[in-house]
Design a protein around this motif. Structure first.
Motif, PDB file in Angstrom:
ATOM      1  N   SER A  15     -43.428  -9.117 -45.487  1.00  0.00           N
ATOM      2  CA  SER A  15     -42.107  -9.373 -45.770  1.00  0.00           C
ATOM      3  C   SER A  15     -40.763  -8.176 -44.807  1.00  0.00           C
ATOM      4  CB  SER A  15     -41.305 -10.103 -46.857  1.00  0.00           C
ATOM      5  OG  SER A  15     -40.938  -9.157 -48.173  1.00  0.00           O
ATOM      6  N   CYS A  16     -41.213  -7.000 -45.565  1.00  0.00           N
ATOM      7  CA  CYS A  16     -40.150  -6.831 -44.359  1.00  0.00           C
ATOM      8  C   CYS A  16     -40.507  -5.943 -43.324  1.00  0.00           C
ATOM      9  CB  CYS A  16     -41.124  -4.367 -44.940  1.00  0.00           C
ATOM     10  SG  CYS A  16     -41.309  -4.182 -46.463  1.00  0.00           S
ATOM     11  N   LEU A  17     -42.029  -6.504 -42.737  1.00  0.00           N
ATOM     12  CA  LEU A  17     -42.364  -6.578 -41.407  1.00  0.00           C
ATOM     13  C   LEU A  17     -41.485  -7.213 -40.984  1.00  0.00           C
ATOM     14  CD1 LEU A  17     -45.688  -6.436 -39.509  1.00  0.00           C
ATOM     15  CD2 LEU A  17     -44.289  -8.828 -38.937  1.00  0.00           C
ATOM     16  N   GLN A  18     -41.773  -8.846 -41.332  1.00  0.00           N
ATOM     17  CA  GLN A  18     -40.802  -9.963 -40.585  1.00  0.00           C
ATOM     18  C   GLN A  18     -39.293  -9.405 -40.712  1.00  0.00           C
ATOM     19  OE1 GLN A  18     -42.538 -12.596 -39.359  1.00  0.00           O
ATOM     20  NE2 GLN A  18     -40.239 -13.119 -38.605  1.00  0.00           N
ATOM     21  N   LYS A  19     -39.043  -9.190 -41.766  1.00  0.00           N
ATOM     22  CA  LYS A  19     -37.460  -8.700 -41.146  1.00  0.00           C
ATOM     23  C   LYS A  19     -36.692  -7.255 -40.097  1.00  0.00           C
ATOM     24  CE  LYS A  19     -33.979  -6.827 -45.531  1.00  0.00           C
ATOM     25  NZ  LYS A  19     -33.858  -6.806 -47.010  1.00  0.00           N
ATOM     26  N   ILE A  20     -37.923  -6.254 -40.106  1.00  0.00           N
ATOM     27  CA  ILE A  20     -37.126  -5.679 -39.152  1.00  0.00           C
ATOM     28  C   ILE A  20     -37.498  -6.796 -37.809  1.00  0.00           C
ATOM     29  CG2 ILE A  20     -38.230  -3.980 -38.371  1.00  0.00           C
ATOM     30  CD1 ILE A  20     -38.581  -2.686 -40.668  1.00  0.00           C
ATOM     31  N   ASN A  21     -38.501  -7.706 -38.550  1.00  0.00           N
ATOM     32  CA  ASN A  21     -39.297  -8.163 -36.491  1.00  0.00           C
ATOM     33  C   ASN A  21     -37.659  -8.651 -36.265  1.00  0.00           C
ATOM     34  OD1 ASN A  21     -40.698  -8.726 -34.799  1.00  0.00           O
ATOM     35  ND2 ASN A  21     -40.538 -11.258 -35.313  1.00  0.00           N
ATOM     36  N   ASN A  22     -37.352 -10.115 -37.101  1.00  0.00           N
ATOM     37  CA  ASN A  22     -35.972 -10.882 -37.225  1.00  0.00           C
ATOM     38  C   ASN A  22     -35.033  -9.637 -36.653  1.00  0.00           C
ATOM     39  OD1 ASN A  22     -37.863 -13.433 -38.298  1.00  0.00           O
ATOM     40  ND2 ASN A  22     -37.171 -12.945 -39.853  1.00  0.00           N
ATOM     41  N   ALA A  23     -35.038  -9.618 -36.901  1.00  0.00           N
ATOM     42  CA  ALA A  23     -33.021  -8.395 -36.588  1.00  0.00           C
ATOM     43  C   ALA A  23     -33.678  -7.565 -35.751  1.00  0.00           C
ATOM     44  CB  ALA A  23     -32.928  -7.046 -37.816  1.00  0.00           C
ATOM     45  N   SER A  34     -41.742  -8.715 -26.185  1.00  0.00           N
ATOM     46  CA  SER A  34     -41.769  -7.392 -26.112  1.00  0.00           C
ATOM     47  C   SER A  34     -42.009  -6.724 -27.829  1.00  0.00           C
ATOM     48  CB  SER A  34     -41.111  -5.803 -25.457  1.00  0.00           C
ATOM     49  OG  SER A  34     -40.540  -6.150 -25.872  1.00  0.00           O
ATOM     50  N   VAL A  35     -40.866  -7.041 -28.720  1.00  0.00           N
ATOM     51  CA  VAL A  35     -41.146  -6.757 -30.105  1.00  0.00           C
ATOM     52  C   VAL A  35     -42.983  -6.819 -31.325  1.00  0.00           C
ATOM     53  CG1 VAL A  35     -39.436  -6.700 -32.223  1.00  0.00           C
ATOM     54  CG2 VAL A  35     -38.720  -7.359 -30.448  1.00  0.00           C
ATOM     55  N   ASN A  36     -43.344  -5.497 -31.458  1.00  0.00           N
ATOM     56  CA  ASN A  36     -44.070  -5.677 -31.903  1.00  0.00           C
ATOM     57  C   ASN A  36     -43.913  -4.732 -33.511  1.00  0.00           C
ATOM     58  OD1 ASN A  36     -46.558  -5.256 -33.141  1.00  0.00           O
ATOM     59  ND2 ASN A  36     -47.859  -4.532 -31.859  1.00  0.00           N
ATOM     60  N   VAL A  37     -43.557  -5.130 -34.426  1.00  0.00           N
ATOM     61  CA  VAL A  37     -43.833  -4.731 -35.987  1.00  0.00           C
ATOM     62  C   VAL A  37     -45.136  -4.196 -36.397  1.00  0.00           C
ATOM     63  CG1 VAL A  37     -42.246  -4.220 -38.295  1.00  0.00           C
ATOM     64  CG2 VAL A  37     -41.855  -5.361 -35.741  1.00  0.00           C
ATOM     65  N   MET A  38     -45.561  -3.211 -36.434  1.00  0.00           N
ATOM     66  CA  MET A  38     -47.099  -2.529 -37.253  1.00  0.00           C
ATOM     67  C   MET A  38     -47.186  -2.652 -38.747  1.00  0.00           C
ATOM     68  SD  MET A  38     -47.992  -0.904 -33.643  1.00  0.00           S
ATOM     69  CE  MET A  38     -46.162  -0.712 -33.394  1.00  0.00           C
ATOM     70  N   PHE A  39     -47.191  -3.071 -39.560  1.00  0.00           N
ATOM     71  CA  PHE A  39     -47.199  -2.665 -40.730  1.00  0.00           C
ATOM     72  C   PHE A  39     -47.998  -1.500 -40.974  1.00  0.00           C
ATOM     73  CE2 PHE A  39     -49.236  -3.906 -45.064  1.00  0.00           C
ATOM     74  CZ  PHE A  39     -47.779  -3.538 -45.712  1.00  0.00           C
ATOM     75  N   ASN A  40     -49.657  -0.856 -40.987  1.00  0.00           N
ATOM     76  CA  ASN A  40     -50.483  -0.490 -41.169  1.00  0.00           C
ATOM     77  C   ASN A  40     -50.220   1.472 -40.508  1.00  0.00           C
ATOM     78  OD1 ASN A  40     -52.308  -1.958 -41.931  1.00  0.00           O
ATOM     79  ND2 ASN A  40     -53.301  -2.493 -40.655  1.00  0.00           N
ATOM     80  N   SER A  41     -49.470   1.147 -39.435  1.00  0.00           N
ATOM     81  CA  SER A  41     -48.799   2.748 -39.106  1.00  0.00           C
ATOM     82  C   SER A  41     -47.236   2.196 -39.669  1.00  0.00           C
ATOM     83  CB  SER A  41     -49.306   2.560 -37.415  1.00  0.00           C
ATOM     84  OG  SER A  41     -48.559   1.711 -36.192  1.00  0.00           O
ATOM     85  N   SER A  42     -46.799   1.662 -39.645  1.00  0.00           N
ATOM     86  CA  SER A  42     -45.164   1.341 -39.935  1.00  0.00           C
ATOM     87  C   SER A  42     -44.195   2.144 -38.047  1.00  0.00           C
ATOM     88  CB  SER A  42     -45.175   2.899 -41.698  1.00  0.00           C
ATOM     89  OG  SER A  42     -45.483   2.194 -41.507  1.00  0.00           O
ATOM     90  N   LYS A  63     -31.487  -0.011 -40.116  1.00  0.00           N
ATOM     91  CA  LYS A  63     -31.209   1.027 -40.794  1.00  0.00           C
ATOM     92  C   LYS A  63     -30.520   0.248 -41.671  1.00  0.00           C
ATOM     93  CE  LYS A  63     -31.179   5.194 -39.412  1.00  0.00           C
ATOM     94  NZ  LYS A  63     -30.535   6.670 -38.802  1.00  0.00           N
ATOM     95  N   SER A  64     -29.525  -1.210 -41.005  1.00  0.00           N
ATOM     96  CA  SER A  64     -29.221  -1.852 -41.996  1.00  0.00           C
ATOM     97  C   SER A  64     -30.046  -2.570 -42.995  1.00  0.00           C
ATOM     98  CB  SER A  64     -28.348  -2.346 -40.959  1.00  0.00           C
ATOM     99  OG  SER A  64     -28.362  -3.802 -40.268  1.00  0.00           O
ATOM    100  N   GLN A  65     -30.921  -2.756 -42.714  1.00  0.00           N
ATOM    101  CA  GLN A  65     -32.111  -3.188 -43.248  1.00  0.00           C
ATOM    102  C   GLN A  65     -32.665  -2.608 -44.147  1.00  0.00           C
ATOM    103  OE1 GLN A  65     -32.713  -6.975 -42.508  1.00  0.00           O
ATOM    104  NE2 GLN A  65     -30.207  -6.576 -41.247  1.00  0.00           N
ATOM    105  N   GLY A  66     -32.294  -2.002 -44.674  1.00  0.00           N
ATOM    106  CA  GLY A  66     -32.794  -1.403 -45.974  1.00  0.00           C
ATOM    107  C   GLY A  66     -33.674  -0.023 -45.297  1.00  0.00           C
TER     108      GLY A  66
END
Length: 77
Positions: A15-23, A34-42, A63-66
């Motif tokens: 859900s962290c990944l999805q939150k950043i992706n959407n923001a 082009s947006v790629n949020v990679m969970f394993n490598s943060s 940062k505003s997403q925490g």
């Protein structure tokens, strides 16, 4: 256009990944495909139009997403 890789503190759940992706995708100037949020490598990789947006704004939104931004690497494409 610029291409950036942003290193984050450890992402703890999908859900962290999805939150950043959407923001990040919500920012005007980001190439949404082009947006790629990679969970394993943060990491977040994306391309953006530097006439509409700068890396500081992207980092601020994350940062505003925490989430802590460790560093970013941006280059022209």
């Amino acid at each position: 256009m610029k291409k950036t890789t942003i290193q984050l503190e450890t992402l703890t759940c999908p859900s962290c990944l999805q939150k950043i992706n959407n923001a990040v995708k919500g920012l005007d100037g980001v190439d949404k495909d082009s947006v790629n949020v990679m969970f394993n490598s943060s990491k977040v990789k994306l391309e953006f139009d530097d006439t509409k947006l700068d890396i500081d704004k992207i980092e601020q939104v994350i940062k505003s997403q925490g989430y802590e931004v460790i560093k970013s690497n941006t280059k022209d494409i």
